[in-house]
Motif scaffolding. Structure first.
Motif, PDB file in Angstrom:
ATOM      1  N   ASP A 583       0.809  -1.220   0.000  1.00  0.00           N
ATOM      2  CA  ASP A 583       0.000   0.000   0.000  1.00  0.00           C
ATOM      3  C   ASP A 583       0.845   1.274   0.000  1.00  0.00           C
ATOM      4  OD1 ASP A 583      -2.594   0.992  -0.145  1.00  0.00           O
ATOM      5  OD2 ASP A 583      -2.551   1.563   1.972  1.00  0.00           O
ATOM      6  N   SER A 584       2.078   1.187   0.524  1.00  0.00           N
ATOM      7  CA  SER A 584       2.926   2.377   0.595  1.00  0.00           C
ATOM      8  C   SER A 584       3.338   2.876  -0.778  1.00  0.00           C
ATOM      9  CB  SER A 584       4.188   2.073   1.415  1.00  0.00           C
ATOM     10  OG  SER A 584       3.845   1.794   2.743  1.00  0.00           O
ATOM     11  N   ILE A 585       3.208   2.017  -1.802  1.00  0.00           N
ATOM     12  CA  ILE A 585       3.653   2.394  -3.142  1.00  0.00           C
ATOM     13  C   ILE A 585       2.660   3.324  -3.825  1.00  0.00           C
ATOM     14  CG2 ILE A 585       4.327   1.448  -5.398  1.00  0.00           C
ATOM     15  CD1 ILE A 585       5.180  -1.070  -3.992  1.00  0.00           C
ATOM     16  N   THR A 586       1.420   3.369  -3.314  1.00  0.00           N
ATOM     17  CA  THR A 586       0.407   4.204  -3.969  1.00  0.00           C
ATOM     18  C   THR A 586       0.886   5.636  -4.090  1.00  0.00           C
ATOM     19  OG1 THR A 586      -0.656   4.607  -1.843  1.00  0.00           O
ATOM     20  CG2 THR A 586      -1.500   2.782  -3.155  1.00  0.00           C
ATOM     21  N   LYS A 587       0.545   6.265  -5.196  1.00  0.00           N
ATOM     22  CA  LYS A 587       1.124   7.564  -5.552  1.00  0.00           C
ATOM     23  C   LYS A 587       0.823   8.649  -4.535  1.00  0.00           C
ATOM     24  CE  LYS A 587       1.799  10.522  -9.558  1.00  0.00           C
ATOM     25  NZ  LYS A 587       1.461  10.767 -10.970  1.00  0.00           N
ATOM     26  N   ASP A 588      -0.387   8.667  -3.982  1.00  0.00           N
ATOM     27  CA  ASP A 588      -0.741   9.749  -3.073  1.00  0.00           C
ATOM     28  C   ASP A 588       0.071   9.697  -1.780  1.00  0.00           C
ATOM     29  OD1 ASP A 588      -2.091   7.390  -2.438  1.00  0.00           O
ATOM     30  OD2 ASP A 588      -3.556   8.464  -1.234  1.00  0.00           O
ATOM     31  N   LYS A 589       0.588   8.507  -1.425  1.00  0.00           N
ATOM     32  CA  LYS A 589       1.405   8.399  -0.218  1.00  0.00           C
ATOM     33  C   LYS A 589       2.843   8.816  -0.474  1.00  0.00           C
ATOM     34  CE  LYS A 589      -1.321   5.010   2.295  1.00  0.00           C
ATOM     35  NZ  LYS A 589      -1.300   3.751   3.062  1.00  0.00           N
ATOM     36  N   ARG A 590       3.174   9.064  -1.752  1.00  0.00           N
ATOM     37  CA  ARG A 590       4.514   9.509  -2.089  1.00  0.00           C
ATOM     38  C   ARG A 590       4.554  11.012  -2.352  1.00  0.00           C
ATOM     39  NH1 ARG A 590       5.996   7.567  -6.737  1.00  0.00           N
ATOM     40  NH2 ARG A 590       4.246   6.275  -7.340  1.00  0.00           N
ATOM     41  N   LYS A 591       3.505  11.707  -1.881  1.00  0.00           N
ATOM     42  CA  LYS A 591       3.468  13.166  -1.951  1.00  0.00           C
ATOM     43  C   LYS A 591       3.664  13.738  -0.559  1.00  0.00           C
ATOM     44  CE  LYS A 591       0.192  13.387  -5.822  1.00  0.00           C
ATOM     45  NZ  LYS A 591      -1.167  13.818  -6.228  1.00  0.00           N
ATOM     46  N   ARG A 592       4.361  14.863  -0.482  1.00  0.00           N
ATOM     47  CA  ARG A 592       4.578  15.510   0.808  1.00  0.00           C
ATOM     48  C   ARG A 592       3.365  16.376   1.131  1.00  0.00           C
ATOM     49  NH1 ARG A 592       9.901  18.824   1.070  1.00  0.00           N
ATOM     50  NH2 ARG A 592       8.641  20.348  -0.041  1.00  0.00           N
ATOM     51  N   ILE A 593       2.640  15.947   2.137  1.00  0.00           N
ATOM     52  CA  ILE A 593       1.402  16.635   2.516  1.00  0.00           C
ATOM     53  C   ILE A 593       1.301  16.654   4.038  1.00  0.00           C
ATOM     54  CG2 ILE A 593       0.141  16.008   0.403  1.00  0.00           C
ATOM     55  CD1 ILE A 593      -1.135  13.731   2.013  1.00  0.00           C
ATOM     56  N   ASN A 594       0.296  17.350   4.558  1.00  0.00           N
ATOM     57  CA  ASN A 594      -0.002  17.290   5.986  1.00  0.00           C
ATOM     58  C   ASN A 594      -0.735  15.976   6.270  1.00  0.00           C
ATOM     59  OD1 ASN A 594       1.092  19.730   6.974  1.00  0.00           O
ATOM     60  ND2 ASN A 594      -0.594  20.861   6.042  1.00  0.00           N
ATOM     61  N   VAL A 595      -0.092  15.119   7.032  1.00  0.00           N
ATOM     62  CA  VAL A 595      -0.632  13.784   7.306  1.00  0.00           C
ATOM     63  C   VAL A 595      -1.163  13.740   8.731  1.00  0.00           C
ATOM     64  CG1 VAL A 595      -0.062  11.331   7.521  1.00  0.00           C
ATOM     65  CG2 VAL A 595       0.957  12.697   5.676  1.00  0.00           C
ATOM     66  N   ASN A 596      -2.351  13.163   8.902  1.00  0.00           N
ATOM     67  CA  ASN A 596      -2.885  12.911  10.231  1.00  0.00           C
ATOM     68  C   ASN A 596      -2.190  11.656  10.775  1.00  0.00           C
ATOM     69  OD1 ASN A 596      -4.526  11.893  12.437  1.00  0.00           O
ATOM     70  ND2 ASN A 596      -6.084  13.360  11.784  1.00  0.00           N
ATOM     71  N   ILE A 597      -1.223  11.876  11.653  1.00  0.00           N
ATOM     72  CA  ILE A 597      -0.380  10.782  12.140  1.00  0.00           C
ATOM     73  C   ILE A 597      -1.203   9.744  12.894  1.00  0.00           C
ATOM     74  CG2 ILE A 597       1.528  10.191  13.689  1.00  0.00           C
ATOM     75  CD1 ILE A 597       2.392  11.488  11.067  1.00  0.00           C
ATOM     76  N   GLU A 598      -2.166  10.193  13.682  1.00  0.00           N
ATOM     77  CA  GLU A 598      -2.990   9.249  14.449  1.00  0.00           C
ATOM     78  C   GLU A 598      -3.749   8.329  13.513  1.00  0.00           C
ATOM     79  OE1 GLU A 598      -5.737   9.425  18.390  1.00  0.00           O
ATOM     80  OE2 GLU A 598      -6.224  10.902  16.825  1.00  0.00           O
ATOM     81  N   GLU A 599      -4.390   8.898  12.491  1.00  0.00           N
ATOM     82  CA  GLU A 599      -5.156   8.078  11.554  1.00  0.00           C
ATOM     83  C   GLU A 599      -4.239   7.154  10.753  1.00  0.00           C
ATOM     84  OE1 GLU A 599      -7.512  10.524   9.051  1.00  0.00           O
ATOM     85  OE2 GLU A 599      -8.843  11.242  10.672  1.00  0.00           O
ATOM     86  N   SER A 600      -3.089   7.678  10.321  1.00  0.00           N
ATOM     87  CA  SER A 600      -2.174   6.895   9.486  1.00  0.00           C
ATOM     88  C   SER A 600      -1.633   5.678  10.233  1.00  0.00           C
ATOM     89  CB  SER A 600      -1.019   7.783   9.021  1.00  0.00           C
ATOM     90  OG  SER A 600      -0.114   7.037   8.239  1.00  0.00           O
ATOM     91  N   ILE A 601      -1.127   5.889  11.458  1.00  0.00           N
ATOM     92  CA  ILE A 601      -0.554   4.764  12.204  1.00  0.00           C
ATOM     93  C   ILE A 601      -1.642   3.811  12.674  1.00  0.00           C
ATOM     94  CG2 ILE A 601       0.813   4.112  14.230  1.00  0.00           C
ATOM     95  CD1 ILE A 601       2.397   6.641  13.938  1.00  0.00           C
ATOM     96  N   ASN A 602      -2.802   4.345  13.068  1.00  0.00           N
ATOM     97  CA  ASN A 602      -3.917   3.469  13.454  1.00  0.00           C
ATOM     98  C   ASN A 602      -4.315   2.555  12.307  1.00  0.00           C
ATOM     99  OD1 ASN A 602      -4.713   3.593  16.162  1.00  0.00           O
ATOM    100  ND2 ASN A 602      -5.687   5.599  15.879  1.00  0.00           N
TER     101      ASN A 602
END
Length: 753
Positions: A583-602
């Motif tokens: 899933d990490s290969i998906t293009k949107d995850k390879r953009k530098r953006i403001n990430v909600n860390i709680e949602e991402s790690i959960n």
């Protein structure tokens, strides 16, 4: 019932000898070793091209009639098996009782003149008498008592130097005279033998055992073969010694750097320690380790035995002027490749070479696979996250073992040491010694590189170019005359274009590097959990087949529905594995953006929980400790850090299960910086890394081994983590691992872009 004895065809003896001594140089080597075992202080190998005769003479203790009849004539028997100390206390190098067949490898006819304090004997044999069809007891050698002396036995030789050496040094001993040679002894053969014999013995043994090689053109000076290696222009010297209790002392000598009159200024500016000043001026870096800590053995355990060694590193090519100025390298002027002259890292057993280790023209030259390590990790010496590796051509040396080390046994064919757990451990130790040197050299060069950058502030110059370019563009657009201060603005503007182009290329390379790290992590995870993925695929296939049979054969829609429901559950498991690995290969995850860390790690933890839902003992816990949850980053970077850490923890649990397996992640955002604490309750770092946990951050560092002690881990997971954190100008803290007996602990911080 009658008992019948075995017998041996006479040709079998020759086959055994030729299989074990297949090369000419190896055959001569065996006879030289026999001279050493006979307590000789002088050994002479002489080829007489006038008569095509080879002589091999020594001034050892000689052989009596009883020894010849009962020992020398018994194939496979060696008195050295039990009595391996010579009268003078030397440890015998041979013990198989077949080295005498080296004579057969060299020539068809052999005469041996041997003198003890009470006898003078001549033994002779013609090897072609060992014909197929004859029994071994039907072949005879001749033995007679004589009155002649050394020079009379060698009267066919007219070489005055050979006769002079015999008369000066020989009271007792043995001379072999070999006729009808099996090889063509031309100039090339003679030079190869001379070079080979020079490499047989370690440095400085000539004090107790002098080896000469002569032909009819040899003068006095070139007849003595020297193995003295004192004239190396080396950059680093590494010596080590391991005692019976497994205690290892490693000494590292820096000899590569020369600060001249600026030493104190440079050491202070580069922030070297007070100890470093001593190390730059001849004092060795002393490291005390134990095999038990290095390899997780029992305290005081040493399955190898006592051994020692000396290694030398020198650059193959002379460094360029710019590089010498950056790193303050000594200028040796002559950049010799010493490995071409002396070979690689050689093993000596009781003062004689164990072939083929270190031989330049053999597969045993790079027996530690240093070039393979280098090709996998080609980082430069000052690379901030890469681990510099030495190449096999840059390091030479000697490792000393003894026949008293029974765990390292020679192969019967004299072509190396038998592969075993102990030999694997032996190799791993030497590689770890080399790693200590590699770390020190990279430590020094990283500091000198940082100091050089401070002394040559390119960032300041770049900033000035940008400012001049901005002013020039402003003046041009307003139609104002260009001020004197910016008359050179065109060059500044052009320089800015170069800078922009450079920055674009760097960003592209960083993106490529990020993708490669994601793919590497994906590969590591897929390989590690291939068994689970295959099992799911197999069960999914069975469910689908079962559903089809229920509908088409059994007319059982309920059974088909149950199988389809089961297949759907397995499909969800597949989805969880894909989330973890791909899933990490998906293009949107390879953009530098403001990430909600709680949602991402959960979300990531949920995927791991589902992937391992059948393991009730495995618990994943995540806590977000701050109200602030948004962090500007590449989401794929956060995932590959967490994925690699979890993969390591689960691997630890699988090798050393505990009743409750806990993985805990705490995260918080403080002043726009992301801080994460990660821990598990597994076995933790091995004792080899407890004292220096930061070593696990280097590329290819791994302590995962198979049953034979061979490293099987990729050693890339923690390097990927370290490299990613460095991209965020972050810091890693592993100190908790030095305090806690169990569990793995890591804290790190990432700075927002």
């Amino acid at each position: 019932m009658s008992k019948i004895p075995f017998t041996v065809d006479s040709n079998t003896a020759r086959l055994i000898g030729n299989e074990n001594v297949s090369k000419l140089d190896g055959a001569i080597f065996e006879l030289v070793k026999n001279s050493y075992d006979a307590d000789a202080t002088t050994c002479i190998v002489y080829f007489d091209d006038k008569t095509s005769t080879l002589y091999l003479a020594d001034n050892g203790i000689g052989m009596t009639k009883s020894i010849i009849e009962n020992h020398w004539m018994t194939i496979g028997y060696s008195e050295k098996v039990k009595n391996f100390h010579s009268p003078s206390g030397r440890i015998a190098t041979g013990a198989k009782g077949i080295g005498r067949f080296a004579l057969d490898r060299i020539a068809k006819a052999c005469s041996m003149y041997t003198v003890t304090r009470g006898s003078r004997l001549v033994w002779s044999v013609y090897w072609d008498d060992f014909l197929p069809g004859k029994k071994i007891n039907e072949v005879f050698a001749n033995l007679e008592s004589v009155e002649q002396n050394y020079t009379e036995f060698s009267k066919d030789s007219s070489n005055s130097l050979f006769l002079e050496l015999l008369s000066k040094n020989f009271k007792t001993g043995t001379i072999f005279k070999l006729n009808k040679l099996n090889d063509s002894w031309n100039k090339s053969t003679i030079e190869n033998i001379r070079k080979y014999l020079s490499s047989l013995m370690p440095p400085n043994i000539s004090e107790s055992f002098k080896l000469y090689f002569l032909d009819n053109s040899t003068d006095n000076e070139s007849s003595a073969l020297s193995t003295n290696n004192d004239n190396f222009e080396y950059d680093y010297k590494i010596s080590f010694k391991v005692n019976k209790a497994g205690k290892a002392r490693i000494s590292i000598f820096r000899n590569e750097f020369d600060f001249k009159a600026k030493e104190k200024e440079i050491l202070k500016g580069a922030e070297f320690s007070q100890s470093d000043e001593k190390y730059f001026n001849g004092s060795p870096i002393e490291l005390n380790k134990t095999l038990s800590h290095m390899f997780g053995l029992k305290e005081g355990e040493n399955p190898i035995g006592e051994f020692s060694g000396e290694l030398y590193f020198s650059k193959i090519r002379r460094a360029s002027k710019g590089i010498r100025e950056r790193f303050y390298y000594k200028d040796f002027l002559t950049a010799r490749n010493y490995s071409e002259d002396f070979g690689g890292i050689k093993i000596y057993r009781d003062n004689f070479r164990v072939r083929p280790y270190g031989d330049p023209n053999s597969s045993g030259y790079d027996w530690l696979l240093l070039s393979n390590r280098r090709s996998k990790q080609p980082a430069g010496i000052a690379h901030p996250t890469g681990a510099w590796r030495v190449d096999s051509g840059q390091i030479i040396g000697s490792v000393f073992i003894s026949r008293l080390i029974t765990s390292l046994k020679d192969q019967a064919n004299r072509e190396g040491i038998m592969e075993s757990k102990e030999f694997s451990l032996f190799r791993r130790f030497i590689i770890q010694v080399i790693q200590e040197f590699e770390k020190d050299r990279q430590y020094v060069c990283r500091k000198l590189d940082a100091y050089y950058k401070l002394s040559h502030p390119t960032e300041k110059i770049e900033k000035e170019i940008k400012e001049k370019s901005r002013i020039a563009e402003s003046e041009n657009s307003s139609g104002n005359a260009i001020s004197d201060s910016t008359k050179n603005s065109v060059s500044a503007s052009d320089a800015q274009k170069v800078i922009d182009s450079k920055e674009t290329k760097i960003r592209d390379l960083e993106d490529e590097n990020r993708i490669l790290k994601i793919l590497a992590t994906t590969g590591i995870l897929a390989n590690q959990y291939m068994h689970e993925i295959k099992a799911i695929a197999h069960n999914l296939s069975l469910k689908i087949i079962n559903a089809k049979e229920c509908l088409e054969i059994d007319n059982d829609p309920i059974g088909a529905y149950e199988s389809i429901e089961g297949a759907n559950t397995l499909r969800k498991s597949f989805s969880s594995w894909f989330e973890v690995t791909l899933d990490s290969i998906t293009k949107d995850k390879r953009k530098r953006i403001n990430v909600n860390i709680e949602e991402s790690i959960n979300s990531l933890m949920a995927a791991w929980r589902h992937a391992f839902k059948n393991r009730e003992e495995l618990n994943f816990t995540f806590n977000m400790k701050s109200n602030e949850k948004m962090f500007r980053c590449y989401e794929s970077d956060i995932e590959l850090i967490i994925n690699n850490l979890i993969a390591n923890s689960i691997s630890s649990f699988e090798s050393n299960p505990v009743p409750q397996q806990n993985i805990i992640i705490n995260a918080q955002i403080v002043e726009k910086n992301l801080l994460i604490e990660y821990s598990d309750n597994g076995i933790g770092l091995s004792t080899a890394y407890k004292e220096n946990p930061s070593a696990i951050l280097e590329a290819f560092e791994s302590n995962k081994c198979d049953d034979n002690g061979n490293i099987i881990g990729t050693g890339m997971g923690m390097w990927i983590i370290n490299s990613t954190i460095n991209n965020y100008k972050g810091m890693i803290d592993l100190n908790e691992n030095t305090k806690e007996k169990n569990g793995f602990h890591i804290s790190f911080g990432l700075k927002s872009f």
